[in-house]
Design an enzyme around this catalytic site. Structure first.
Site, short mmCIF file in Angstrom:
data_model
loop_
_atom_site.label_atom_id
_atom_site.label_comp_id
_atom_site.label_asym_id
_atom_site.label_seq_id
_atom_site.Cartn_x
_atom_site.Cartn_y
_atom_site.Cartn_z
N ASP A 33 -18.35 -17.37 35.02
CA ASP A 33 -17.47 -16.60 35.92
C ASP A 33 -18.11 -16.16 37.23
O ASP A 33 -17.90 -15.03 37.68
CB ASP A 33 -16.93 -15.36 35.18
N GLU A 81 -12.73 -17.01 34.68
CA GLU A 81 -11.72 -16.18 34.03
C GLU A 81 -10.50 -16.12 34.94
O GLU A 81 -10.62 -15.91 36.15
CB GLU A 81 -12.25 -14.75 33.80
N LYS A 138 -10.61 -19.98 31.49
CA LYS A 138 -10.45 -19.17 30.28
C LYS A 138 -9.61 -17.94 30.59
O LYS A 138 -9.80 -17.29 31.62
CB LYS A 138 -11.82 -18.78 29.73
N CYS A 171 -18.29 -10.63 30.04
CA CYS A 171 -18.04 -12.03 29.69
C CYS A 171 -19.27 -12.77 29.18
O CYS A 171 -19.15 -13.68 28.35
CB CYS A 171 -17.42 -12.75 30.88
N GLN A 211 -33.31 -6.98 16.76
CA GLN A 211 -33.21 -7.37 15.34
C GLN A 211 -33.62 -8.83 15.15
O GLN A 211 -32.98 -9.57 14.41
CB GLN A 211 -31.79 -7.14 14.81
N1 TIU Z 1 -16.33 -12.17 33.84
C1 TIU Z 1 -16.27 -10.91 33.42
O1 TIU Z 1 -17.27 -10.35 33.00
N2 TIU Z 1 -15.04 -10.27 33.50
C2 TIU Z 1 -14.90 -8.92 33.71
O2 TIU Z 1 -13.79 -8.41 33.75
N3 TIU Z 1 -16.05 -8.19 33.86
C3 TIU Z 1 -16.13 -6.86 34.19
O3 TIU Z 1 -17.26 -6.34 34.17
N4 TIU Z 1 -15.05 -6.18 34.54
#
Ligand code: TIU
Length: 242
Positions: A33, A81, A138, A171, A211
């Site tokens: 993203d 995204e 996605k 994400c 862990q």
């Molecule tokens: N790509 C992703 O992380 N989407 C988000 O909405 N991230 C935020 O931190 N908002």
């Protein structure tokens, strides 16, 4: 032929909780993203109230690993995204969430917020995909949910993922958790990820490697580049090659 170099077919990446041996032919670079909607003013990230300048630090480390991956022929996968223009793949629970200045689908300075085909939805120029690289669209935070990423990785025989992108705790973490449950070894590049919240970035990485590596490994761009660097063969280095 003392200067002859051979592309490394595998390498050991310095990482936490420990080093990991990777066969590059079964490893893909997964860039999450790196879109204008998250990285630039006027996009989805800023409408949520975030300081988008926090994410810029990840670009150079990703570009360095992307260049090395391109040179080596490694499989490269970019994700984005976003949603269909009619929002049919955007759950109301996501669209209605919070009190953003603009909602998903509203018109903004880079086109409709988080909508496929709009300028803001596209990947930033510095990391723009080349022909032949895979781009996965996605609708969710995880890259496996409602996409064909799993099929693509299976088709290429991928077992290991070098993961970078934004944001670390959203994400990137969601995708790493999905991938881990599907049997992939995930190596997350700390300097190739970023969050609007530096403390969430740190904790997001710690959660992955804690862990004994509950979700995967944490490394960085320099360690991956070092592991990928073509090695001068010991025979050549000794001057004994014929
Ligand atoms: N790509 C992703 O992380 N989407 C988000 O909405 N991230 C935020 O931190 N908002």
């Amino acid at each position: 032929m003392a200067s002859e170099k051979y592309p490394a077919s595998s390498g050991t990446v310095a990482a936490e909780p420990g080093p990991i041996d990777l066969d590059w032919s079964t490893t893909a670079l997964l860039i999450i993203d790196m879109q204008r909607d998250f990285m630039e003013p006027g996009g989805f990230g800023e409408t949520l109230g975030n300081d988008v300048s926090q994410l810029a630090r990840a670009v150079k480390p990703i570009a360095a690993v992307l260049n090395a991956a391109r040179d080596s022929g490694m499989l490269i996968v970019h994700t984005r995204e976003g949603h269909l223009p009619d929002l049919s793949d955007a759950p109301p629970a996501k669209v209605e969430r919070g009190a953003p200045s603009l909602r998903i689908g509203d018109p903004g300075p880079m086109g409709r917020i988080l909508i496929r085909g709009e300028a803001g939805h596209d990947i930033i120029p510095a990391l723009y995909p080349r022909d032949g690289e895979i781009v996965i669209d996605k609708p969710g935070k995880g890259a496996f949910y409602a996409t064909d990423l799993g099929d693509v990785l299976r088709q290429y025989g991928i077992e290991n993922l070098l993961v970078c992108g934004v944001t670390t705790e959203v994400c990137v973490n969601t995708t790493v958790r999905e991938a881990n449950d599907r049997g992939y070894r995930c190596v997350v590049l700390a300097d190739g990820c970023a969050s609007y919240f530096p403390e969430f970035h740190e904790m997001g990485l710690q959660m992955i490697k804690a862990q004994g590596g509950i979700f995967g490994w944490v490394s960085d761009s320099a360690a991956v580049l070092e592991a990928m660097r073509p090695k001068v063969s010991s025979i050549s280095a000794a001057g004994g090659a014929r």
